[in-house]
Motif scaffolding. Sequence first.
Motif, short mmCIF file in Angstrom:
data_model
loop_
_atom_site.label_atom_id
_atom_site.label_comp_id
_atom_site.label_asym_id
_atom_site.label_seq_id
_atom_site.Cartn_x
_atom_site.Cartn_y
_atom_site.Cartn_z
N THR A 1 -26.43 -18.95 -1.41
CA THR A 1 -25.84 -21.26 -1.05
C THR A 1 -25.49 -20.66 -2.50
O THR A 1 -25.81 -20.76 -3.97
CB THR A 1 -26.47 -21.78 -0.81
N VAL A 2 -23.50 -20.82 -2.68
CA VAL A 2 -23.16 -20.91 -4.30
C VAL A 2 -22.53 -22.07 -4.25
O VAL A 2 -22.19 -22.06 -5.47
CB VAL A 2 -22.52 -19.54 -4.23
N SER A 3 -22.17 -22.90 -3.39
CA SER A 3 -21.39 -24.26 -4.02
C SER A 3 -22.64 -25.49 -3.30
O SER A 3 -22.54 -25.77 -2.23
CB SER A 3 -20.23 -24.09 -3.25
N CYS B 1 -22.85 -28.84 -1.23
CA CYS B 1 -21.75 -29.32 -0.17
C CYS B 1 -21.46 -30.88 0.05
O CYS B 1 -22.49 -31.95 -0.38
CB CYS B 1 -22.62 -29.73 1.51
N LYS C 1 -24.29 -27.58 -8.23
CA LYS C 1 -23.74 -25.63 -9.13
C LYS C 1 -24.81 -26.06 -9.76
O LYS C 1 -25.78 -24.37 -9.82
CB LYS C 1 -22.74 -25.86 -9.04
N ALA D 1 -25.67 -19.58 -7.16
CA ALA D 1 -24.90 -19.79 -8.41
C ALA D 1 -24.10 -19.57 -9.21
O ALA D 1 -23.28 -18.91 -10.43
CB ALA D 1 -23.89 -21.19 -8.01
N ALA E 1 -18.18 -23.59 2.99
CA ALA E 1 -18.11 -23.81 1.63
C ALA E 1 -19.18 -23.71 1.50
O ALA E 1 -19.11 -23.28 -0.19
CB ALA E 1 -16.88 -25.46 1.76
N CYS E 2 -20.29 -24.28 1.24
CA CYS E 2 -21.55 -23.75 0.65
C CYS E 2 -22.11 -21.91 0.09
O CYS E 2 -22.71 -22.32 -0.58
CB CYS E 2 -23.02 -23.80 1.53
N THR F 1 -18.81 -19.50 0.51
CA THR F 1 -17.71 -19.29 -0.71
C THR F 1 -17.19 -20.62 -1.23
O THR F 1 -16.26 -19.95 -1.57
CB THR F 1 -16.39 -19.31 0.80
N SER F 2 -17.51 -21.97 -1.69
CA SER F 2 -16.73 -22.87 -2.52
C SER F 2 -15.42 -22.91 -1.90
O SER F 2 -14.45 -23.46 -2.78
CB SER F 2 -16.78 -22.09 -4.29
N ASP F 3 -15.25 -22.38 -0.74
CA ASP F 3 -13.67 -23.15 -0.67
C ASP F 3 -13.84 -24.15 0.59
O ASP F 3 -14.15 -23.45 1.96
CB ASP F 3 -13.12 -21.69 0.53
N TYR F 4 -13.40 -25.83 0.12
CA TYR F 4 -13.65 -26.57 0.87
C TYR F 4 -12.26 -26.65 2.10
O TYR F 4 -11.49 -26.67 1.31
CB TYR F 4 -14.00 -27.54 0.26
#
Length: 475
Positions: A395-397, A399, A408, A414, A452-453, A455-458
């Motif tokens: 879990t890098v990002s 929600c 973060k 992260a 997203a959590c 990949t950080s790709d929101y």
Amino acid sequence: MLKTGMFDKLHEECGVFAIFGHPEAANLANLGLYALQHRGQESAGVASSDGSDVYCYKAMGHVAEVFTPSVISSLPGERAIGHTRYSTAGDTVLLNAQPFSVATNKGRIAVAHNGNLTNAMEIRRTLESEGAIFSGSSDTEVILHLISRSREKSLPAALRDALLQVDGAFSLVMLSRSQVIVARDPHGFRPLAMGYLELSGDQISYVFASETCAFDLIGAIYVGDVEPGEMVMVGPEGLTRERFAPRRPKAQCVFEHVYFSRPDSIVFGRPVGQSRELLGRLLAQRCPADADVVVPVPDSGVAAALGYAAESGVPFRMGLIRNHYVGRTFIEPSQAIRDFGVKLKLNPVRHLLKDKRVVLVDDSIVRGTTSRKIVRMVRNAGAREVHLRISCPPTVSPCFYGVDTPTKSELIAANHSVEEIRRYVEADSLGYLPLGSLREAVQDEGQEYCYACYTSDYPTEIVYLEDLLAAKSRR
Ligand code: AMP
């Protein structure tokens, strides 16, 4: 810890329910909320309508404490909505409990929703600068103001108008004197299932809930989901479905399948238990371990651990027992007891762990602090080795769509490598499920999930991202 109410909404996790056309609507909403209690334990509320008015009762606490027989009897009518809310922020005040019931120029309405609006603060600032008054910090109030200010005459049209101005995640239930209206955001972040209940004769009652386990409890039949970007209206004339927003790429929250939803629910059209078992099986394939027993961290790791054990052939053992009766608050003894909080919830079964090489399965590591205590607990119970396996990627990002994750800077993955995390949690080995396997477990062939959590790709623009991040770090 966050003190002002302003950003409280960032951490909301909720369950919603709605029913139309049942003589005991409020009671069934109450029952539905029992089944959704895992989605929020802070407050619970039900609003009902008998055609002449809208009634509402909400209070802090669990569903069983909030709804006494006299409360239920104060909620008459054949239609009702319900909400259960969880927030870990500082001021979990009744002001933010839902449903919100207000008088508007479109009549009295009650609204509740699950999810976070990513542009709520921006809209709120504009509204406040124009003189609008807010009583709490929930995003739902923003929606209410937008409905009330809409120039549209009818309630469905005003709601449509309001929803087109908000971004982010919402699965919303709304009640007027004559209608139940539900809606889901165009990306479909949070779930919203639709079903019906057969009454005597050929009458049916329509029901909506965050998860189908609420339908099972009341004997309702699941027919499918409210589609992303869809509004469903039920009134005296029957049910109508309408797309209120242009089609967008779906972004269903994968964490619903990893952790949040109950394994006996169908969420986004897929049985959660099936995803979880597959998560465990794929975890066993991708991160095998030489071990004697597979032990879950209950309850979150149980389904994946069963899958891991079945796939690896290593026996499954309930080596940790969870106390289900621990409330939200407890009085910590002034004299220090090591790892008190975790001990209150979990206790090792020593004879199952002693001298064993243990695969410990959990769904996620967030800050790492709990995982470290649990690894220690298993080792102190005599385990020879502890191999920690996590049924999702690191879990890098945070929600921004309604799952409670910290900032973060507090997310261990992260800021640290898997090897560094392994050392921190004091495990002999650590393995995370790769993203591709997570996609496989939820059968995401059509790229319909939000990751997203991991990949950080929101999937949406995060308006006022700085505010959101600052709010999260203030917790
Ligand atoms: P920690 O090791 O302190 O990061 O805690 C990990 C534990 O928190 C795991 O057992 C997870 O099941 C649990 N967990 C993960 N995400 C959440 C969440 N959003 N709400 C509550 N618990 C969670």
